[in-house]
Each structure stands twice: as C-alpha cells, then as structure tokens.
Motif scaffolding. Sequence first.
Motif, PDB file in Angstrom:
ATOM      1  N   HIS A   1      56.937  51.357  -4.723  1.00  0.00           N
ATOM      2  CA  HIS A   1      56.257  51.315  -6.028  1.00  0.00           C
ATOM      3  C   HIS A   1      54.832  51.861  -5.963  1.00  0.00           C
ATOM      4  CE1 HIS A   1      55.558  47.455  -4.001  1.00  0.00           C
ATOM      5  NE2 HIS A   1      54.506  47.244  -4.773  1.00  0.00           N
TER       6      HIS A   1
ATOM      7  N   CYS B   1      53.136  44.835   6.808  1.00  0.00           N
ATOM      8  CA  CYS B   1      52.298  45.423   5.753  1.00  0.00           C
ATOM      9  C   CYS B   1      51.293  46.417   6.331  1.00  0.00           C
ATOM     10  CB  CYS B   1      51.558  44.310   5.010  1.00  0.00           C
ATOM     11  SG  CYS B   1      50.415  44.952   3.769  1.00  0.00           S
ATOM     12  N   PRO B   2      51.222  47.612   5.761  1.00  0.00           N
ATOM     13  CA  PRO B   2      50.310  48.628   6.298  1.00  0.00           C
ATOM     14  C   PRO B   2      48.829  48.277   6.143  1.00  0.00           C
ATOM     15  CG  PRO B   2      51.294  49.377   4.236  1.00  0.00           C
ATOM     16  CD  PRO B   2      52.019  48.120   4.634  1.00  0.00           C
TER      17      PRO B   2
ATOM     18  N   GLY C   1      56.516  48.454  -0.458  1.00  0.00           N
ATOM     19  CA  GLY C   1      57.715  47.635  -0.656  1.00  0.00           C
ATOM     20  C   GLY C   1      58.269  46.981   0.605  1.00  0.00           C
ATOM     21  N   ARG C   2      57.609  47.195   1.754  1.00  0.00           N
ATOM     22  CA  ARG C   2      58.155  46.669   3.012  1.00  0.00           C
ATOM     23  C   ARG C   2      58.243  45.142   3.024  1.00  0.00           C
ATOM     24  NH1 ARG C   2      54.783  50.749   5.359  1.00  0.00           N
ATOM     25  NH2 ARG C   2      55.911  52.287   6.592  1.00  0.00           N
TER      26      ARG C   2
END
Lengths: 273, 332
Positions: free
Chosen positions: B132, B242-243, B311-312
């Motif tokens: 997204h 999460c990046p 979206g991970r």
Amino acid sequence: MAVNGNIYRPMKAVVEKVIDESPLIKTFVLVPERAFSFKTGEFIELTLDGIGEAPFTPSSSPLIKERFDVTIMKAGYVTELMHKLEPGAVLGVRGPYGRGYPLEKFIDKEVIILSGGCGLAPIRSLLYALIDIKDKLRKVTLCYGSKTPQDCIYKPLFSQLNQIDNFSTLRTVDFADRYWDEHVGVATVLLDHIDIDLPNAVAVVCGPPVMMKYGTMKLLEKGFPDHLIYLSMEKNMSCGLGKCGHCMLGGYFVCRDGPVFTYDEIKDQPHIW
Amino acid sequence: MAGYYKLDKEVWDGALAGILNTYRVFAPLKGVKATDYECIGEAHIPDIVYNHPKPVIPLKTFFIPIKENVVADTAGIHPTIIMGIPGCDLAALDLLDKFFLDEDYPDTYYASRRKHTILVGADCHLTDTHCHCTSYGLNPYPEKHHDLSVHVLNGHVWLSSHSEKGAHLLSGILDSVSFESMDEVPLEIQHVRQQQKRELEKRNKRLPNYQESTDAVVNSEASVWHSYSRTCVSCGACATICPTCTCFLLIDRPGFEKVRQLDACQYPGFERTAGGEDPLKRLDNRFKNRYLCKYLYRPEKYEAMACTGCGRCIDACIGKIDKNELLVELTK
Ligand SMILES: Cc1cc2nc3c(=O)[nH]c(=O)nc-3n(C[C@H](O)[C@H](O)[C@H](O)COP(=O)(O)OP(=O)(O)OC[C@H]3O[C@@H](n4cnc5c(N)ncnc54)[C@H](O)[C@@H]3O)c2cc1C
Ligand code: SF4
Ligand code: SF4
Ligand code: FES
C-alpha cells in the motif's frame, strides 16, 4: 556533542574509592582514562565488563574534571554486581549524554528542590553547581525524603549546605527511629513547611516515580507554572544515543531530549509516571 | 550518466558475471515459498527474479543486522551490491539514515556498510496483496536512495544510474558492451508504472492516507486497541520484518565489547525499569505503541515516514492482525 569514532565503545575508568552511603546505596569515585567533563544533570552509561551497562548521573561537582562520583542504588542485576566492586576495579564509561539542568534559567531565582531516595545523586551535583553561582541566586531550598534515617544519604552534605547563607535544607523520613528529630512523612509534605516566593521560583524534582508524580501535583497545587517545574525522568535505557528506542516517552527520547524535562514538555505524553 | 540504457538480457547476464569478481552480490531468488535476497554466484544469474514485489526481508537487515558486535567487528567493508530493492524499502532509508547517520552520534558500522554498498532499485511489475505504498504518497518504483536501477521487460534490460556510485558502475558495464540509449524514461517503463500505480490505488481505495492515519490513531478509542491486540502474541515479527523499525538492545561481552541486537517495543519488558515500572506492560498499550511510533512519534521527530506501506507486518502476523483493516476501522 559530536563523537569521533565508535559511539558504542566505552572508555575505561578505575574505581578509586567506594563510599557506603546507606545499606542499599554506594558512591564510587571514578578516575577516567581521559579528561572527562559533564554538565550537571547529564548522565553516563556505566559498563560492568561483560555483564551489563546502566545509566547513572554523576553525583559530583561538574567543576572537577579528573575524577567523578557515581552513586548507585542496588536495584537489580547489574547494580547488585556493581556493589561488589572494590577500589582498583575497572569500569567502562560512555557519555556524558542528554540534556541536564539549564543553570542559566535559575539565575536570580529561588530554587526549590524536591528529592527522594537515590534521586539525591544527580541533585548533589546540581547543588555543587549552584554553590558555585550562589551569589546569583536568591535562595536554594532542598527538601529531601528517605524511607528511614539509615537510608538518608550524603549526611555531611546537609550541614555543608546549611552553612551557606541563602541555602537551607529540610529532611523527612517515612519511618522515624527514636533519634530522629526532623520531619516525618513522605517527601512532598516538606513543601508545606517552606515559604515560596512563587513569582521568582523554579522547582526541581528528582526521585522515585511516585514522588515525582505527587511532588509535581503538589507544586502545581501551590501555583507553580508547568514550565518552571524541572523533572528528571527515569526510563529504561540501552544506548543513551537516541537510537535504540528503549527510553521513549511519547515522541521524546529521554536519553537525548532529557533526562531533564519541564513538566509542560511532557505532560501530554502517555504513561509519564 | 543520465538516461536509460537498453541491453540484451544475455549481455547483461554476462556483465553481471564480471561484476561478481569485484562485488558480493545479493539478488532476489525464488525460494520454496517466497522470493528473497540470496548471496549469488555465477550459477544463480539466470534465476534472478527481476521486478518482483518486495523480498521477504527488509533492506534494513543489510545495514543493521539482527546481531552485530559493534565494538570488535570490522563491519561491511566488502564492496556489496544489493539488487531488486523496491521503492518502499528505499524510502525507509530516509528514517534509517536520520537515526544512524545523525551528526552527533553517527553509527560507524551503519555508515561503513552504507558507503560500501551499491543499491540497485527495482520497479515493482507485480504487487502483493498487502502492498500500500501509494496510500502514503510513494510509488511502486524507486524514487530515492538508489544508485542504479534495473528493469527487465520484454526480454531486454533497461539500466539507469541515479548517483555517482551508480554512474561509475554503469559506465564500467557499458564500456564493453553494445547498447541503445534514451534520455527520457522509456515508454514501456512508464506504462507499467502507471498500471501498477492504478492497480494499487484501486485496491487500497478505503485506506486512509498517512495524515488521516495519524489523526485516527491519535483520536482512537481504547476499545479498538484492546480488541485488535487480542490475538497478538508479542512475537515481535511485525517489528523485525518492518523496514523502518530500528529499535535495538546493547548486550555486553567481555573486553568491553557490545553486541547491538534488534529489539522491539512489542516484546514484554522493553521499557521496564529496575523499580518495576513498565509503561508498556499491558498488551494493548504495547500494541498501540507501535502505531503511535509509526504514525505520530517518528514522523513528528524526524520528518520522515515510519511506514512505507510495504505490507510485510500484515503478512508476518501470527495473530492475523491486519494493520490496514485496523486503520480503516479507525477512520470509519
Ligand atoms: C538518566 C538516568 C540516570 C540514572 N541515574 C542513576 C543514579 O545516579 N543512581 C542510581 O542508582 N540509579 C540511577 N538510574 C537508574 C539505574 O540506571 C537503574 O537502577 C539501573 O539501570 C538498574 O539496572 P539493573 O541491571 O541493576 O536492574 P535490572 O532490573 O536487573 O535491569 C534489567 C535491565 O533493565 C534495564 N533497566 C532497568 N531499570 C532501568 C532504569 N531505571 N533505567 C534504565 N534502564 C533500566 C537495565 O539496563 C537492564 O538492561 C538512572 C537512570 C536513568 C535513566
Ligand atoms: S509498518 Fe508494516 S506496512 Fe508499514 S513499513 Fe512496517 S512492515 Fe511495512
Ligand atoms: S514501532 Fe516499536 S519496535 Fe518499531 S521503531 Fe517504533 S518503538 Fe521501535
Ligand atoms: S537509551 Fe537508546 S534511544 Fe534512549
């Protein structure tokens, strides 16, 4: 303060002396391998080699550079092992970190200090700094509370302060013994025993969370404005560098943006006490 | 080296084989269940997956590894190329750089890895269910922080450079091969970009944008956090994957060494102090903290987004908690 090289590597400091302050609290006089200076209220990260690291605020005068004191309360794993250290032991030191007390804002003011338990450690350093500028201050009043007379630390400090014209001290204990002839009750009650020249006063609070909370409430009740109440916030910390995220207080990193905050800076953040 | 350079796929594969002599190269390969970065050798070259949506692990893992001795190790001096990086992961570097390259306390391990790594961005020619990025003003193609980009379309390869490092690598490649070039973004690339963007916008129509999400989180009712956190098991997968989640813990090792290990506010005890206070003791508070951090605290402090819409965390959640569903519910 910019750092060259590795931000995680501590420098070494040798324990020169260990002073018993109370059954749970000891002061360690440390001689760092390199010149070390800090502003009062800034903190360091102290490493017990291979065991762990914890944040402490030096309790000595910021004017002395060759050695500094840290006063440590036995509170858990690392501090318990630190209490076993003897002179000659080598510790690691990173820092100083954070934002300390804004001394310039205390000029021409009356400084009311409310402190409890081991919270007197950072306050002792502040007091030494205030003694240095005592002619520029209206008045300094230290209100200190401890559990019992035995838990009351830095006993010589109080007589030293009481000899200075515009300094005064009040002490209280939660549980008195038969020799105690000072106040009895929680630290905040001392605020009822002092005259405060509100328009010219600032307040400093440092102690366990319950005392911070009720102390602040009491000061607000007495009419102190939010922005003149200085609080030393204690949070879990790991890096001290504004990176690890452990010390978040809402959007703040206590290690970088604090540990000293005014009440108006933090009052809207969640879970402050 | 501005412009777009078109090579035959075999020519590119040959060039890549040459690059492997100088660089350690990570590229997306197809695994049993998913596509993820692997350290490749020559034999893997034909199997590299191009223009796939995000790999399983976020880019941050290359710069802040799960565990690293930050006093003893000499980090990342091996010249490295990472291929197939999606725009969302590159955008996360806004925040990571602010954290780890800040002027006062630069993390030399992070800095040296960043310096010795060439980032090869990739357009997403496909999107995953929970992607997204467009909801947050990003695009399904690299826009910043990449040194080079590689597109594989219709049997040929388009290369373009976006930094000095990238230009240097690109000119080395072009020296010995034949190619066509174009000044503008080639139409075939523009076409796929528009298509992917439209597809994402359509799919995520109900999703609030960043600011709306922030407002919704700030003005939310406690009951929502309570009910959404019910299936959370505090595993921390959402933060690990999460990046932009960068929280860590320093662990002591003899010799005054320290290991920096990724940590997460979702683990119990993250904020516990010796006195026993623990502001994040309650599961719902802990769970909500992650949203506050992403949508309020980090953006406010660093002027950078702390969710890039990859979206991970939704894919990874054992408790099947859908961040986006929660945000939609909050904005209803
Ligand atoms: C800015 C600052 C200044 C401080 N100054 C002093 C001081 O001058 N004197 C003093 O006695 N104490 C001080 N403290 C508190 C002291 O740091 C803690 O008592 C100490 O970290 C407890 O460690 P432990 O391993 O013994 O406790 P444990 O409970 O065994 O600690 C376990 C873990 O939690 C972390 N942790 C636990 N409590 C705290 C805490 N309160 N703050 C940060 N991390 C914590 C530790 O780092 C460790 O990783 C200060 C704290 C802060 C934040
Ligand atoms: S919060 Fe979730 S969707 Fe946002 S960047 Fe992190 S893992 Fe991706
Ligand atoms: S969401 Fe939690 S783990 Fe992620 S960066 Fe914020 S505080 Fe750290
Ligand atoms: S202690 Fe690591 S960010 Fe404050």
